[in-house]
Design an enzyme around this catalytic site. Structure first.
Site, PDB file in Angstrom:
ATOM      1  CE  LYS A 190      -3.046   2.688   2.975  1.00 56.33           C
ATOM      2  NZ  LYS A 190      -3.651   2.779   4.327  1.00 56.33           N
ATOM      3  N   GLY A 208      -7.867   8.601  10.523  1.00 53.75           N
ATOM      4  CA  GLY A 208      -8.113   8.598  11.966  1.00 53.75           C
ATOM      5  C   GLY A 208      -9.183   9.556  12.437  1.00 53.75           C
ATOM      6  CB  ALA A 253      -8.423   7.243   5.472  1.00 50.12           C
ATOM      7  N   GLY A 254     -11.113   7.369   7.337  1.00 51.22           N
ATOM      8  CA  GLY A 254     -12.254   8.221   7.651  1.00 51.22           C
ATOM      9  C   GLY A 254     -13.494   7.496   8.100  1.00 51.22           C
ATOM     10  CG  ASN A 281      -5.973   0.738  12.524  1.00 49.55           C
ATOM     11  OD1 ASN A 281      -5.034  -0.008  12.313  1.00 49.55           O
ATOM     12  ND2 ASN A 281      -6.191   1.173  13.749  1.00 49.55           N
ATOM     13  CB  THR A 282      -9.161   5.063  13.757  1.00 46.60           C
ATOM     14  OG1 THR A 282      -7.844   5.387  13.309  1.00 46.60           O
ATOM     15  CG2 THR A 282      -9.491   5.898  14.978  1.00 46.60           C
TER      16      THR A 282
END
Length: 256
Positions: free
Chosen positions: A97, A158, A184-185, A206-207
């Site tokens: 990535k 994040g 993301a987001g 992830n977050t």
């Protein structure tokens, strides 16, 4: 129903990709993988420490997972290429990535440097999945450079702000001919489902899992949301219209 996602010669049954950061202990990661059903996991090479069994993140990832090392920390194409080559030399496979980031406030990717890195690494046989700002021209150049998929951000990394770039991601889904993996987001399972309903091939997050009060239950929630969104996309969503339309025929009513 057979509905595998094919990337880089692999058939994936799960369309939920996950990360390895922000967990309060690495020993949670195997259970998160099991609860999420994910088959692809991204790892920052700078977190890999083969000299320490406890701190080496790879020791917590089951062997059936496809590793997606990322080039977190790279500021130029050259740095991203160097990290990717180090990851492959360390036995992490040929998936990568690409992350090239110069903006330290919003952590937005540098699309031009990302394209340059993709050209080099795809020519070297890597399966390249570039993280990008959702711009159609950049996505088409990444496709032409040999990207196996593109990974547009939904919102800054994040932030848990959801699909702020929804319309631009929709254009990429329509126009690139590549698998679109929203990265993301995404902060809520409903947002993951929405991305899948739009026709995204997968989501990476992830977050939202790692910082949940109960990461294991949240991993299950995202698993269900991604599956439901994909099923709805395949089923075909009903048309949206401005005016009301009765669900039952009104003709003949009160004519008895």
């Amino acid at each position: 129903m057979q509905d595998a996602l094919h990337i880089g010669g692999k058939a994936l049954s799960s369309r939920l990709f996950i990360g390895t950061g922000k967990y309060n202990r690495n020993t949670l990661i195997p259970e998160v993988i099991a609860r999420s059903g994910s088959e692809v996991i991204t790892v920052a090479l700078r977190r890999v420490d083969p000299s320490s069994k406890e701190e080496n993140i790879l020791s917590h990832i089951p062997p059936h997972m496809t590793l997606l090392p990322n080039t977190s920390g790279a500021r130029t194409a050259e740095e991203a290429v160097r990290i990717a080559r180090l990851a492959r030399a360390a036995g992490m496979g040929n998936w990568v990535k690409i992350e090239v980031i110069n903006d330290q406030r919003y952590l937005l990717p540098d699309n031009l440097e990302t394209i340059r890195a993709t050209e080099i690494l795809a020519a070297e046989g890597f399966v390249v999945l570039p993280y990008m700002s959702p711009d159609l021209s950049a996505a088409l150049r990444l496709r032409d450079a040999g990207a196996a998929a593109v990974m547009p951000l939904g919102a800054p990394i994040g932030s848990n702000r959801g699909l702020r770039t929804k319309e631009l991601i929709g254009i990429l889904i329509e126009e690139t001919g590549l698998p679109i993996i929203v990265d993301a987001g995404i902060g809520r399972p409903s947002e993951a489902a929405e991305a899948m309903e739009m026709g995204a091939a997968a989501v990476l997050l992830n977050t939202a899992i790692a910082t949940a009060r109960d990461p294991l239950v949240m991993a299950e929630a995202f698993r269900g949301a991604v599956a439901a969104g994909r099923q709805a996309y395949l089923a075909g969503l009903g048309a949206v219209q401005q005016e009301a339309e009765a669900s039952s025929p009104l003709t003949g009513f009160l004519n008895v």
